[in-house]
Design an enzyme around this catalytic site. Structure first.
Site, PDB file in Angstrom:
ATOM      1  N   ASP A  94       0.858  -1.192   0.000  1.00 21.98           N
ATOM      2  CA  ASP A  94       0.000   0.000   0.000  1.00 21.98           C
ATOM      3  C   ASP A  94       0.891   1.237   0.000  1.00 21.98           C
ATOM      4  OD1 ASP A  94      -1.883   1.950   0.411  1.00 21.98           O
ATOM      5  OD2 ASP A  94      -2.453   1.292   2.426  1.00 21.98           O
ATOM      6  N   ASP A 108      -3.421   2.146  -5.773  1.00 24.47           N
ATOM      7  CA  ASP A 108      -2.197   2.155  -4.964  1.00 24.47           C
ATOM      8  C   ASP A 108      -2.091   0.975  -3.988  1.00 24.47           C
ATOM      9  OD1 ASP A 108      -4.181   3.137  -3.154  1.00 24.47           O
ATOM     10  OD2 ASP A 108      -2.566   3.930  -1.923  1.00 24.47           O
ATOM     11  N   GLU A 109      -2.910  -0.040  -4.190  1.00 28.28           N
ATOM     12  CA  GLU A 109      -2.831  -1.208  -3.309  1.00 28.28           C
ATOM     13  C   GLU A 109      -2.893  -2.488  -4.122  1.00 28.28           C
ATOM     14  OE1 GLU A 109      -5.471  -1.406   0.208  1.00 28.28           O
ATOM     15  OE2 GLU A 109      -5.977   0.652  -0.318  1.00 28.28           O
TER      16      GLU A 109
HETATM   17 MG   LIG Z   1      -2.476   3.978   0.179  1.00 32.22          MG
END
Ligand SMILES: [Mg+2]
Length: 412
Positions: A9, A111-112
């Protein structure tokens, strides 16, 4: 030895990526070092905080605050407009790097992601996580959190422990000590609306939920209750979904205000199409089906699609077709959410057409105009929700209030 799942993350992704990009561009400032936020246009009232620096956080600023609220908390706040093209590129590069560690990557959001490793022991897994984290820092200049466990739920929970720039484990034998002590609202899929219901039952921690009466939770919260009860106990029955070829690209937006006129609706459609078409071109694909979905303020839902007689990746073209669909089906009820998507994708068609060099420059020209138009009128925050929904990210299914998990899906 067992299968290990890691959850990667990016810390304050939009802010970190903007900062890293600005450094690459040779800018002196580092927006991470000051009280700053990524947010839409401040002049209109719809702008919200999309990401914040650690210094901004110290002022009490939270993601989702309006820019006005944030400015009150910190008068010197630096507000940086979002740049989705930078984010999509940064995300792509990150996943390419992670692919060198394992081919099994499940993209969860921009973003993960989850990475699966077969037959890795725990010590080696922890070592590897640290080296991945350091490599990302070295190559890209920003930090990530990595959660390590044996299923996706536990890896994600571990990844959300203390931030930033950390690796954490949450193996099944650590659930009690590391997860059960946390407030119940920290559990994945327990949102704003579920928390008060649980609190009313005297459930304040994840441990309280894990040890609650299953029948009570099940009766009260139905399938969502059964899901979070399993999660509280560290169970996650979902399978790991390796990347599949993209079947569709879409973008939707829950609006901060009701849209009641056709001109405004068209402007929002344009902004949604802009990101969608841009992503389509990034994926080197063309489409021959376009769709629109409309949710109105009384929860009515309309969705229509149209088959084109040709393949296209042109913003203007997709926009025109989606607008004509919209004009046909919209019943004039105030709109709360708009979504567009394109499907029936073909890579080969893109290759055939790429000999026309001016295609992209034409699109880019329009892109600038459109994005400026949107920023001027609504701020980027008006178009942030649910971005980058594609076939990897299934639409939210019934039972999960979608405004609690923008751009996320119930894939765990
Ligand atoms: Mg994040």
């Amino acid at each position: 030895m067992s299968n290990i799942i890691m959850h990667v993350d990016v810390n304050s992704a939009f802010l970190s990526w903007t900062a890293a990009y600005e450094q690459q561009m040779g800018l002196e400032r580092d927006i991470r070092e000051v009280a700053s936020v990524i947010g839409g246009n401040e002049e209109n009232r719809h702008g919200i905080v999309l990401a914040k620096s650690m210094k901004a956080k110290k002022y009490g600023i939270k993601t989702g605050n309006s820019l006005m609220e944030a400015r009150l908390m910190c008068p010197n706040l630096l507000v940086v407009p979002p740049n989705y093209q930078v984010y999509v590129r940064a995300s792509k590069s990150l996943y390419e790097l992670l692919n060198t560690f394992s081919p099994d990557i499940e993209v969860f959001s921009i973003d993960e992601c989850f990475i699966r490793f077969m037959d890795l022991n725990k010590e080696k897994a922890i070592e590897l996580a640290y080296s991945i984290k350091e490599q990302i820092k070295q190559v890209f200049g920003y930090t990530v959190n990595i959660g390590i466990s044996t299923n996706k739920l536990l890896a994600k929970m571990a990844g959300d422990f203390e931030k930033p720039d950390k690796c954490h484990t949450c193996f099944p034998e650590e659930i009690k000590e590391k997860m059960w002590i946390l407030p119940v609202e920290n559990l994945f899929m327990v949102g704003r609306r579920t928390q008060p219901k649980l609190n009313k039952l005297g459930i304040y921690t994840i441990g309280d939920l894990a040890n609650a009466d299953f029948n009570l939770i099940s009766t009260l919260l139905k399938s969502h209750g059964r899901l979070i009860y399993a999660y509280a106990n560290g169970h996650d029955a979902s399978t790991f979904k390796p990347p599949t070829p993209i079947k569709s690209v879409g973008n939707s937006s829950t609006l901060k205000f009701n849209v009641e006129d056709i001109e405004t609706a068209h402007v929002i459609i344009l902004s949604l199409v802009e990101m969608t078409a841009w992503r389509l071109r990034e994926a080197k694909m063309m489409c021959s089906v376009v769709s629109i979905s409309i949710k109105d303020s009384s929860f009515g839902y309309i969705s229509r699609q149209k088959k084109l007689q040709y393949f296209t990746d042109c913003t203007q073209d997709i926009y025109k077709n989606i607008c004509s669909l919209f004009d046909k089906v919209w019943d004039k009820n105030p709109i709360r959410q708009l979504g567009v998507s394109v499907s029936d994708l073909d890579e080969a068609k893109f290759q055939q057409l790429s000999i026309f060099k001016d295609r992209n420059s034409l699109n880019n020209e329009k892109l600038d105009k459109v994005i400026d138009k949107i920023r001027e009128k609504y701020g980027d925050a008006a178009i942030i929700r649910g971005v980058f929904a594609n076939s990897d990210l299934e639409p939210l299914l019934g039972g999960y209030p979608d405004d609690e998990y923008p751009g996320m899906s119930s894939i765990l």
